[in-house]
Scaffold this motif. Structure first.
Motif, mmCIF file in Angstrom:
data_model
loop_
_atom_site.group_PDB
_atom_site.id
_atom_site.type_symbol
_atom_site.label_atom_id
_atom_site.label_comp_id
_atom_site.label_asym_id
_atom_site.label_seq_id
_atom_site.Cartn_x
_atom_site.Cartn_y
_atom_site.Cartn_z
ATOM 1 N N PRO A 62 49.171 27.829 57.322
ATOM 2 C CA PRO A 62 48.083 27.222 56.741
ATOM 3 C C PRO A 62 47.355 28.081 55.975
ATOM 4 C CG PRO A 62 47.716 28.005 59.192
ATOM 5 C CD PRO A 62 48.862 28.304 58.738
ATOM 6 N N LEU A 63 47.900 29.085 55.459
ATOM 7 C CA LEU A 63 47.166 30.293 54.735
ATOM 8 C C LEU A 63 47.343 29.899 53.130
ATOM 9 C CD1 LEU A 63 47.994 32.018 57.332
ATOM 10 C CD2 LEU A 63 47.475 33.864 56.099
ATOM 11 N N ASN A 64 48.369 29.389 52.590
ATOM 12 C CA ASN A 64 48.478 28.939 51.473
ATOM 13 C C ASN A 64 49.514 27.892 51.264
ATOM 14 O OD1 ASN A 64 51.045 30.442 50.505
ATOM 15 N ND2 ASN A 64 49.831 31.931 51.315
ATOM 16 N N PHE A 65 48.940 26.677 50.803
ATOM 17 C CA PHE A 65 50.009 25.644 50.743
ATOM 18 C C PHE A 65 49.409 24.478 50.050
ATOM 19 C CE2 PHE A 65 47.023 24.605 54.041
ATOM 20 C CZ PHE A 65 46.875 23.234 54.280
ATOM 21 N N PHE A 66 50.195 23.442 49.490
ATOM 22 C CA PHE A 66 49.599 22.366 48.885
ATOM 23 C C PHE A 66 49.457 21.020 49.784
ATOM 24 C CE2 PHE A 66 51.661 24.809 45.373
ATOM 25 C CZ PHE A 66 51.069 24.565 44.550
ATOM 26 N N ILE A 77 43.454 30.837 50.092
ATOM 27 C CA ILE A 77 42.965 30.208 48.832
ATOM 28 C C ILE A 77 41.461 30.008 48.957
ATOM 29 C CG2 ILE A 77 43.089 28.285 47.339
ATOM 30 C CD1 ILE A 77 45.594 30.022 47.821
ATOM 31 N N ASP A 78 40.892 29.549 50.061
ATOM 32 C CA ASP A 78 39.379 29.274 50.258
ATOM 33 C C ASP A 78 38.875 30.644 50.043
ATOM 34 O OD1 ASP A 78 39.957 26.710 50.522
ATOM 35 O OD2 ASP A 78 38.666 26.462 52.715
ATOM 36 N N ILE A 79 39.320 31.701 50.640
ATOM 37 C CA ILE A 79 38.623 33.193 50.596
ATOM 38 C C ILE A 79 38.494 33.589 49.347
ATOM 39 C CG2 ILE A 79 38.815 35.390 51.305
ATOM 40 C CD1 ILE A 79 40.262 34.557 54.012
ATOM 41 N N ASP A 89 31.214 37.877 37.049
ATOM 42 C CA ASP A 89 31.794 38.280 35.969
ATOM 43 C C ASP A 89 33.280 38.273 36.094
ATOM 44 O OD1 ASP A 89 31.743 40.214 37.863
ATOM 45 O OD2 ASP A 89 31.328 42.084 36.826
ATOM 46 N N VAL A 90 33.825 37.685 37.036
ATOM 47 C CA VAL A 90 35.248 37.638 37.328
ATOM 48 C C VAL A 90 35.698 36.389 37.420
ATOM 49 C CG1 VAL A 90 35.503 40.163 37.915
ATOM 50 C CG2 VAL A 90 35.291 38.571 39.875
ATOM 51 N N SER A 91 36.879 36.206 37.512
ATOM 52 C CA SER A 91 37.503 34.801 37.812
ATOM 53 C C SER A 91 39.015 35.223 38.339
ATOM 54 C CB SER A 91 37.653 33.698 36.882
ATOM 55 O OG SER A 91 38.581 34.140 35.954
ATOM 56 N N PHE A 92 39.480 34.174 39.127
ATOM 57 C CA PHE A 92 40.695 34.445 39.845
ATOM 58 C C PHE A 92 41.663 33.030 39.662
ATOM 59 C CE2 PHE A 92 38.052 37.015 42.391
ATOM 60 C CZ PHE A 92 38.907 38.280 42.348
ATOM 61 N N SER A 93 42.899 33.205 39.359
ATOM 62 C CA SER A 93 43.847 32.156 38.970
ATOM 63 C C SER A 93 44.906 32.458 39.809
ATOM 64 C CB SER A 93 44.311 31.957 37.552
ATOM 65 O OG SER A 93 44.756 33.294 37.167
ATOM 66 N N PHE A 94 45.681 31.239 40.348
ATOM 67 C CA PHE A 94 47.127 31.639 41.229
ATOM 68 C C PHE A 94 48.327 31.568 40.263
ATOM 69 C CE2 PHE A 94 43.435 30.494 43.803
ATOM 70 C CZ PHE A 94 43.464 31.293 44.700
ATOM 71 N N GLU A 95 49.438 32.393 40.611
ATOM 72 C CA GLU A 95 50.680 31.987 40.258
ATOM 73 C C GLU A 95 51.722 31.941 41.446
ATOM 74 O OE1 GLU A 95 51.822 31.359 37.265
ATOM 75 O OE2 GLU A 95 50.033 31.966 36.072
ATOM 76 N N LEU A 96 52.514 31.087 41.538
ATOM 77 C CA LEU A 96 53.518 30.938 42.573
ATOM 78 C C LEU A 96 54.801 31.438 42.225
ATOM 79 C CD1 LEU A 96 52.552 27.211 43.287
ATOM 80 C CD2 LEU A 96 51.624 29.176 44.163
ATOM 81 N N THR A 97 55.286 32.107 43.346
ATOM 82 C CA THR A 97 56.824 32.636 43.305
ATOM 83 C C THR A 97 57.215 32.524 44.529
ATOM 84 O OG1 THR A 97 58.242 34.255 42.648
ATOM 85 C CG2 THR A 97 56.175 34.988 43.608
ATOM 86 N N GLU A 98 58.394 32.758 44.926
ATOM 87 C CA GLU A 98 59.043 32.879 46.038
ATOM 88 C C GLU A 98 58.775 34.038 46.790
ATOM 89 O OE1 GLU A 98 63.581 34.513 44.348
ATOM 90 O OE2 GLU A 98 63.198 32.830 45.761
ATOM 91 N N PHE A 99 58.605 34.263 48.297
ATOM 92 C CA PHE A 99 58.191 35.290 48.807
ATOM 93 C C PHE A 99 58.998 36.677 48.286
ATOM 94 C CE2 PHE A 99 58.749 38.530 52.440
ATOM 95 C CZ PHE A 99 57.022 38.517 52.855
#
Length: 568
Positions: A62-66, A77-79, A89-99
């Motif tokens: 349950p730490l990161n999933f769709f 993701i919530d954190i 003054d900053v933002s975050f975006s997520f990029e997916l890849t295999e472990f």
């Protein structure tokens, strides 16, 4: 650094004098340039929002999933989204890849930080920068089916299979266990999958056990309504000390400190605990004195090392692969270990190629002769195999065939042990069928390209259909087909690298395991690329020789037939 004299010390060390003093002219000139920049861009030009890319797998529930709405959610993701809201003054975006590609992406600069339930394992601390304290504290356990005995220890699993993700702390722990305890070695099954699937595979009997945090076990049991057993691990710290961290490059101290400051606020005002209860059912964010003391000591050592000017240490790092961004001297050391798995790669290639040749030729004949029903079935088959990714076909074989066998067991009363079927068999089927689809079109085009006059001439002298196929059609068709068949064989060789996703360790899988151990992903991938390249060169040369030989044989046959015709 200028004020405390450190900059001057460095200048004297490399230039023999202090060349860091700023003159009045230099100060006034640069102040004027800065004033013009501010006037042009506005006073808030320095506050342009900076975006940081977070690398994650999106498969670590349950730490990161769709979720059902195809939205990336989870505790991590919530954190990070909460940190994003609190920083202007900053933002975050997520990029997916295999472990297995996370750390390689961080090394390459594709990500600015990683969030994937990552903890201390191997030499991660030496290669990367961790957040000061863990944002959640998790504990690893051995997970088995309900029919297993209670309170089993790792030594009780000798010869039993463990499903693990390659390059994960769990896989490294089991590899080390097998190396130091050969008499109690376990069977490691590598699979590129999410924790939920692996834990359910234990429930279904595909694996005897796995090792994961209780948070994953809790989530699987709640989501799927199943029950499994959790066995505590005495030497849990050897897998990884409790705690999950955000991980950065060693140069990104400012980003780490900025996020740590917000994490401390979230811990203090209870936001972190609320997020934990939302996804884990309890507050797993409280820091114990042991964790605090340990991480404070690690940070103190890091700070001391950062300012330490020790020529001996510098020389040691210069002459070794430790700390280097790229260490080419490691590649020759990696290649022999990768070559140990070359027989598996060649076996998959040869067997799948054989299936592809035989079945492909049969499909081509059926479609050329337009045999009712079979021709239509094979047309759909070829279209499906050519129109779907090879990886999907591999997963369909790996997960689908066991379901078919279980269904046949129920319908026919058979007792086939699904879990006893070698995974290589699924790979042979998936790759062989894929190869057959492409080869069938190659054979069909080659056969149809044969001069019809030659076929009519063969029949006119009394040759049967079989003799005509063997002596006239096939020799001519092979000359046309060989180049395309050679290309298909090379593609098949490279396609075997996907087999690692379903637990088969080939040369690609071995490279990823080694990279997960020493975190030298780029070097390992260069090593395995060189091996693939060399094999492909050998195949190309063999194909050229075969093509040349067939051309010579065909010319001899044509010459003999010409003489026979003239004699008549």
């Amino acid at each position: 650094m200028r004020e405390d004299g450190f900059l001057a010390t460095l200048s004297e060390k490399y230039f023999g004098q202090d060349d860091t003093k700023l003159t009045t002219d230099i100060l006034e000139k640069n102040d004027l340039i800065e004033a013009e920049r501010v006037a042009l861009n506005g006073e808030n030009s320095d506050e342009v929002e900076k975006n940081y890319v977070v690398g994650t797998s999106g498969q670590t529930k349950p730490l990161n999933f769709f979720n059902d709405n195809n939205e990336l959610v989870g505790l991590e993701i919530d954190i990070i989204q909460e940190i994003d809201r609190r920083l202007d003054d900053v933002s975050f975006s997520f990029e997916l890849t295999e472990f297995a590609s996370l750390f390689a992406g961080l090394d390459a600069g594709s990500f600015d930080l990683l969030a994937n339930n990552l903890g201390e394992s191997g030499d991660r601390r030496e290669r990367f920068l961790f957040s000061l304290y863990p944002y959640v504290i998790t504990h690893n356990v051995i997970i088995t089916g309900q029919d297993a005995d209670d309170d089993l220890k790792i030594e009780d699993f000798a010869g039993k299979s463990f499903g693990v993700v390659p390059a994960s702390p769990q896989s490294l722990f089991l590899e080390a266990w097998n190396e130091t305890n050969p008499e109690s070695a376990v069977k490691i099954e590598y699979v590129d999958s999410d924790p939920s699937t692996i834990i359910r595979d234990v429930y279904n009997g595909r694996f005897d056990a796995t090792i994961y945090a209780t948070t994953y076990l809790y989530d699987v049991e709640q989501t799927f309504g199943i029950q499994l057993k959790a066995h505590p691990i005495e030497n849990e710290d050897e897998i990884r000390p409790p705690g999950s961290y955000f991980i950065y490059r060693t140069t990104d101290v400012e980003l780490r400190d900025m996020m740590d400051e917000v994490l401390a606020e979230m811990r203090e005002d209870g936001t972190l605990a609320t997020i934990s209860e939302k996804y884990l059912g309890q507050d797993d964010t409280q820091l114990t004195e042991v964790i605090l003391d340990k991480n404070n000591e690690i940070e103190a050592e890091r700070l001391e090392q950062a300012v330490k000017e020790n020529d001996e240490i510098i020389e040691e790092n210069t002459n070794s692969s430790n700390g280097k961004i790229f260490a080419p001297e490691v590649i020759p050391q990696i290649i022999p270990a990768i070559l140990d798995k070359l027989p598996i790669t060649l076996l998959m290639t040869v067997v799948s190629a054989f299936i592809g040749l035989v079945l492909g030729f049969a499909i081509a004949l059926v479609k050329i002769r337009e045999i009712p029903i079979l021709s239509q079935i094979f047309s759909v088959f070829v279209s499906f195999m050519r129109g779907t990714p090879q990886l999907v076909q591999l997963f369909l074989a790996f997960y689908g065939f066991p379901l078919i066998v279980r269904w046949l067991n129920q319908q026919m009363g058979w007792g086939i042990d699904v879990n006893g079927i070698p995974t290589l068999l699924y790979v042979f089927v998936a790759l062989g069928l894929n190869e057959a689809a492409y080869n069938s079109e190659t054979f069909r085009a080659a056969i149809l390209s044969v001069n019809k006059i030659e076929i009519e001439a063969a029949k006119s002298i009394g040759l049967t259909n079989g003799q005509t196929m063997r002596r006239i059609i096939l020799p001519s068709a092979l000359i046309v087909a060989i180049p395309n068949l050679g290309n298909s064989l090379i593609s098949l060789l490279k396609g075997t690298s996907l087999a690692f996703t379903v637990t088969v360790i080939d040369i690609m899988g071995q490279a990823r395991i080694i990279a997960g151990s020493n975190l030298r992903f780029f070097e390992a991938y260069i090593a395995v690329a060189l091996i693939y390249w060399l094999i492909c060169i050998v195949i190309e040369q063999l194909i050229k020789r075969l093509e040349k030989r067939l051309n010579v044989d065909q010319k001899e046959v044509e010459h003999i037939e010409t003489i026979q015709t003239e004699n008549r």
